[in-house]
Design an enzyme around this catalytic site. Structure first.
Site, PDB file in Angstrom:
ATOM      1  N   SER A  44       0.870  -1.183   0.000  1.00 50.36           N
ATOM      2  CA  SER A  44       0.000   0.000   0.000  1.00 50.36           C
ATOM      3  C   SER A  44       0.906   1.232   0.000  1.00 50.36           C
ATOM      4  O   SER A  44       1.005   1.952   0.983  1.00 50.36           O
ATOM      5  CB  SER A  44      -0.921  -0.009   1.219  1.00 50.36           C
ATOM      6  OG  SER A  44      -0.181   0.042   2.422  1.00 50.36           O
ATOM      7  N   HIS A 157      -3.179  -6.360   2.277  1.00 52.11           N
ATOM      8  CA  HIS A 157      -2.294  -7.369   2.857  1.00 52.11           C
ATOM      9  C   HIS A 157      -2.972  -8.720   3.055  1.00 52.11           C
ATOM     10  O   HIS A 157      -2.354  -9.653   3.541  1.00 52.11           O
ATOM     11  CB  HIS A 157      -1.732  -6.885   4.191  1.00 52.11           C
ATOM     12  CG  HIS A 157      -0.887  -5.654   4.066  1.00 52.11           C
ATOM     13  ND1 HIS A 157      -0.498  -4.900   5.134  1.00 52.11           N
ATOM     14  CD2 HIS A 157      -0.342  -5.052   2.968  1.00 52.11           C
ATOM     15  CE1 HIS A 157       0.242  -3.877   4.724  1.00 52.11           C
ATOM     16  NE2 HIS A 157       0.337  -3.945   3.413  1.00 52.11           N
ATOM     17  N   GLU A 166      -4.896  -2.755   9.000  1.00 45.74           N
ATOM     18  CA  GLU A 166      -4.164  -3.281  10.162  1.00 45.74           C
ATOM     19  C   GLU A 166      -4.893  -2.997  11.473  1.00 45.74           C
ATOM     20  O   GLU A 166      -5.276  -1.865  11.745  1.00 45.74           O
ATOM     21  CB  GLU A 166      -2.762  -2.643  10.231  1.00 45.74           C
ATOM     22  CG  GLU A 166      -1.967  -2.888   8.966  1.00 45.74           C
ATOM     23  CD  GLU A 166      -0.626  -2.152   8.936  1.00 45.74           C
ATOM     24  OE1 GLU A 166      -0.110  -1.780  10.006  1.00 45.74           O
ATOM     25  OE2 GLU A 166      -0.116  -1.938   7.816  1.00 45.74           O
ATOM     26  N   GLU A 207       1.574  -9.719   7.011  1.00 43.90           N
ATOM     27  CA  GLU A 207       2.367  -9.288   8.165  1.00 43.90           C
ATOM     28  C   GLU A 207       2.200 -10.217   9.363  1.00 43.90           C
ATOM     29  O   GLU A 207       2.501  -9.844  10.502  1.00 43.90           O
ATOM     30  CB  GLU A 207       2.013  -7.838   8.522  1.00 43.90           C
ATOM     31  CG  GLU A 207       2.352  -6.890   7.371  1.00 43.90           C
ATOM     32  CD  GLU A 207       2.217  -5.418   7.708  1.00 43.90           C
ATOM     33  OE1 GLU A 207       1.690  -5.083   8.791  1.00 43.90           O
ATOM     34  OE2 GLU A 207       2.637  -4.592   6.882  1.00 43.90           O
ATOM     35  N   ASP A 244      -4.290   0.832  11.580  1.00 39.01           N
ATOM     36  CA  ASP A 244      -3.843   1.461  10.333  1.00 39.01           C
ATOM     37  C   ASP A 244      -4.812   1.055   9.241  1.00 39.01           C
ATOM     38  O   ASP A 244      -4.616   0.054   8.564  1.00 39.01           O
ATOM     39  CB  ASP A 244      -2.420   1.047   9.947  1.00 39.01           C
ATOM     40  CG  ASP A 244      -2.027   1.648   8.590  1.00 39.01           C
ATOM     41  OD1 ASP A 244      -2.794   2.489   8.076  1.00 39.01           O
ATOM     42  OD2 ASP A 244      -0.973   1.268   8.045  1.00 39.01           O
ATOM     43  N   GLU A 287      -3.482   5.322  12.274  1.00 39.47           N
ATOM     44  CA  GLU A 287      -2.571   5.717  11.187  1.00 39.47           C
ATOM     45  C   GLU A 287      -3.368   5.812   9.883  1.00 39.47           C
ATOM     46  O   GLU A 287      -4.228   4.966   9.621  1.00 39.47           O
ATOM     47  CB  GLU A 287      -1.483   4.638  11.081  1.00 39.47           C
ATOM     48  CG  GLU A 287      -0.507   4.804   9.924  1.00 39.47           C
ATOM     49  CD  GLU A 287       0.436   3.596   9.848  1.00 39.47           C
ATOM     50  OE1 GLU A 287       0.783   3.022  10.902  1.00 39.47           O
ATOM     51  OE2 GLU A 287       0.811   3.219   8.728  1.00 39.47           O
ATOM     52  N   ASP A 314       1.267   8.192   7.499  1.00 35.59           N
ATOM     53  CA  ASP A 314       2.149   7.275   6.756  1.00 35.59           C
ATOM     54  C   ASP A 314       2.177   7.740   5.296  1.00 35.59           C
ATOM     55  O   ASP A 314       3.076   8.487   4.893  1.00 35.59           O
ATOM     56  CB  ASP A 314       1.625   5.840   6.917  1.00 35.59           C
ATOM     57  CG  ASP A 314       2.328   4.840   6.007  1.00 35.59           C
ATOM     58  OD1 ASP A 314       3.363   5.182   5.418  1.00 35.59           O
ATOM     59  OD2 ASP A 314       1.840   3.687   5.876  1.00 35.59           O
ATOM     60  N   LYS A 339       9.493   5.094   7.656  1.00 37.65           N
ATOM     61  CA  LYS A 339       9.846   3.945   6.820  1.00 37.65           C
ATOM     62  C   LYS A 339      11.045   4.380   5.985  1.00 37.65           C
ATOM     63  O   LYS A 339      10.910   5.259   5.117  1.00 37.65           O
ATOM     64  CB  LYS A 339       8.690   3.601   5.884  1.00 37.65           C
ATOM     65  CG  LYS A 339       7.470   2.983   6.551  1.00 37.65           C
ATOM     66  CD  LYS A 339       6.329   2.942   5.549  1.00 37.65           C
ATOM     67  CE  LYS A 339       5.212   2.016   5.968  1.00 37.65           C
ATOM     68  NZ  LYS A 339       4.007   2.207   5.096  1.00 37.65           N
ATOM     69  N   HIS A 368       8.261  -1.193   9.702  1.00 43.50           N
ATOM     70  CA  HIS A 368       8.609  -2.144   8.629  1.00 43.50           C
ATOM     71  C   HIS A 368       7.792  -1.823   7.380  1.00 43.50           C
ATOM     72  O   HIS A 368       6.991  -0.881   7.378  1.00 43.50           O
ATOM     73  CB  HIS A 368       8.271  -3.570   9.105  1.00 43.50           C
ATOM     74  CG  HIS A 368       6.793  -3.789   9.295  1.00 43.50           C
ATOM     75  ND1 HIS A 368       6.204  -5.025   9.348  1.00 43.50           N
ATOM     76  CD2 HIS A 368       5.766  -2.907   9.441  1.00 43.50           C
ATOM     77  CE1 HIS A 368       4.904  -4.901   9.508  1.00 43.50           C
ATOM     78  NE2 HIS A 368       4.621  -3.630   9.573  1.00 43.50           N
ATOM     79  N   LYS A 391       6.351  -0.456  14.779  1.00 41.68           N
ATOM     80  CA  LYS A 391       5.400  -1.474  14.320  1.00 41.68           C
ATOM     81  C   LYS A 391       6.131  -2.334  13.310  1.00 41.68           C
ATOM     82  O   LYS A 391       6.745  -1.842  12.368  1.00 41.68           O
ATOM     83  CB  LYS A 391       4.118  -0.856  13.762  1.00 41.68           C
ATOM     84  CG  LYS A 391       4.197  -0.189  12.414  1.00 41.68           C
ATOM     85  CD  LYS A 391       2.801  -0.065  11.786  1.00 41.68           C
ATOM     86  CE  LYS A 391       2.884   0.288  10.312  1.00 41.68           C
ATOM     87  NZ  LYS A 391       1.575   0.312   9.657  1.00 41.68           N
TER      88      LYS A 391
HETATM   89  C1  2PG Z   1       1.711   0.437   6.116  1.00 41.20           C
HETATM   90  C2  2PG Z   1       2.635  -0.662   5.676  1.00 41.20           C
HETATM   91  C3  2PG Z   1       3.336  -1.430   6.715  1.00 41.20           C
HETATM   92  P1  2PG Z   1       2.972  -1.304   3.208  1.00 41.20           P
HETATM   93  O1  2PG Z   1       0.772   0.813   5.411  1.00 41.20           O
HETATM   94  O2  2PG Z   1       1.927   1.026   7.164  1.00 41.20           O
HETATM   95  O3  2PG Z   1       2.477  -2.042   7.624  1.00 41.20           O
HETATM   96  O4  2PG Z   1       2.188  -1.392   4.607  1.00 41.20           O
HETATM   97  O5  2PG Z   1       4.400  -1.661   3.476  1.00 41.20           O
HETATM   98  O6  2PG Z   1       2.257  -2.288   2.324  1.00 41.20           O
HETATM   99  O7  2PG Z   1       2.833   0.102   2.724  1.00 41.20           O
HETATM  100 MG    MG Z   2       0.395   2.514   6.901  1.00 39.49          MG
END
Ligand code: 2PG
Ligand code: MG
Length: 430
Positions: A44, A157, A166, A207, A244, A287, A314, A339, A368, A391
């Protein structure tokens, strides 16, 4: 320290946890020290993230090969960084950014640059003879983070699960990191039992969290609360909830689509939904409760809930200092998700983290990606920077437990000097 000059840089196409190729970089210094890092990959992904270079050659890995990024590492980037001092991370990253020359690192690939940036950090730590968290954070770094365990996976996911991505456990009341992990594991196992008893699937998503087909999104929150109680913990006091929903993925033409419920919501209605959930359940953090460019919605959300709930950007912030500055000045969100591959160099990720942590009422969560590997750099980074939160998935699956296990080792190594943040580093409590 003349001998910590970079002598060689090599790259390898290795696999991530979804079975897709990704970039691994190894750096060797003149003094013989080596460092290695593997770049993670999201599903995502936000539109404003730095560019992840994929070959696009349909004959290899469905177009997802990373040979071009590898070649960039071993030619242009290697030529530029060989001879640089490994302990000068800022100088190195500045060089990488200017070598690429684009705003989103699309010429050489953020995956190529980040692999080099992180591998050099590891090589420098090896050269100094200290762990990465000490090399980057100094001998004072001692704060273990609140782990946010993603125990129920939906969205991109997990197929046929919830619309929201999440549903996480936040062991805010645990006395130590080690105990926080135990709380998380026990609730995860209680959740598995509950799902089994009710005839839901206990298969897991990307995850490591379960991915049941529930009647609606709120059912996931109710299940988590039940699992916390079933494991013998007090919801909210021992173990709270963090979400999230990754709503950028749900946003189109000015509204948010909850497909599993057949509902379309406006931005204001999403804010109402979060306010309602926060009033009914022990939620401490949300989030991406709104989409990546819905700045007005984020302002509304932050004015409604920002005093009591951590609102993490994010896709909104993409570990980018410019977007963070904008969010701080607009009062849109109150925490940044960090990230490293969203921005592409360690120095830039550290800068964004430090800005957030030094802004009153703001917080930072190390993170992550959904596509991960055995690389544990982010565990050390969380301690080095004192983010107080991380996380990195469920308490299951090797690429997720690798990070928690690394933190357990750091905690043991720190001994009596280790401290655990609990809920104290959440933005609303700082
Ligand atoms: C998120 C992440 C990690 P992705 O949205 O926060 O959990 O997902 O790495 O797929 O963006
Ligand atoms: Mg996110």
């Amino acid at each position: 320290m003349a001998d910590d000059r970079i002598a060689a840089v090599t790259a390898l196409e290795v696999l991530d946890s979804r079975g897709n190729p990704t970039v691994e970089v190894e750096v060797r210094l003149e003094d013989g020290s080596t460092g290695r890092a593997i770049v993670p990959s999201g599903a995502s992904t936000g539109a404003h993230e730095a560019h992840e270079m994929r070959d696009g050659d349909a004959k290899r890995f469905g177009g997802k090969g990373v040979l071009d990024a590898m070649t960039n590492v071993e030619t242009e980037v290697a030529d530029a960084v060989v001879g640089q001092l490994a302990h000068d991370q800022q100088g190195l990253d500045r060089l990488l950014v200017s070598l690429d020359g684009t705003a989103n690192k699309s010429r050489l690939g953020a995956n190529a640059l980040l692999g080099v940036s992180l591998a050099v950090a590891h090589a420098s730590a090896a050269s100094k003879g200290v762990p990465l968290y000490v090399s980057l954070g100094g001998t004072d770094a001692h704060l273990l983070p609140l782990p946010l365990f993603n125990v129920l996976n939906g969205g991109k996911h997990a197929e046929d699960s919830t619309d929201f991505q999440e549903f996480m456990l936040a062991p805010v009341g645990a006395p130590t990191f080690r105990e926080a992990v135990r709380y998380g594991v026990e609730v995860y196992q209680a959740l598995k039992k509950l799902l089994g008893e009710r005839g839901f699937s206990t298969n897991i998503g990307d995850e490591g969290g379960f991915a049941p087909s529930l009647a609606n999104n709120v059912a996931a929150v109710e299940l988590l609360v039940e699992a916390i109680t079933a494991a013998g913990y007090r919801p909210g006091e021992d173990v709270a909830l963090a979400l999230d929903p990754a709503t950028t993925e749900l946003y189109e033409d000015g509204h948010y689509t909850l497909k599993s419920e057949g509902r379309l919501l406006s931005s204001a209605e999403m804010v109402d939904l979060w306010a309602d959930w926060c009033a009914r359940y022990p939620i401490v953090s949300i989030e991406d409760g709104l989409a990546e460019d819905d700045w007005e919605g984020w302002q509304l959300l932050t004015s409604r809930l920002g005093r009591t709930i951590q609102l993490v950007g994010d896709d909104l912030l993409v570990t980018n200092s410019e977007r963070l500055d904008r969010a701080i000045s607009l009062n849109a969100s109150n925490a940044i998700l960090v990230k490293v591959n969203q921005i592409g160099t360690l120095t830039e990720a550290i800068a964004a983290t430090q800005t957030a942590l030094s802004t009153p009422g703001w917080a930072a969560v190390m993170s992550h990606r959904s596509g991960e590997t055995e690389d544990t750099t982010i565990a050390d980074l969380a301690v080095a920077l004192g983010t107080g939160q991380i996380k990195t998935g469920a308490t299951a699956r090797g690429e997720r437990t690798a990070k928690y296990n690394r933190l357990l080792r750091i905690e043991a190594q720190l001994g009596a000097r280790a401290s655990y943040a609990g809920g104290s580093m959440l933005s609303q409590r700082r």
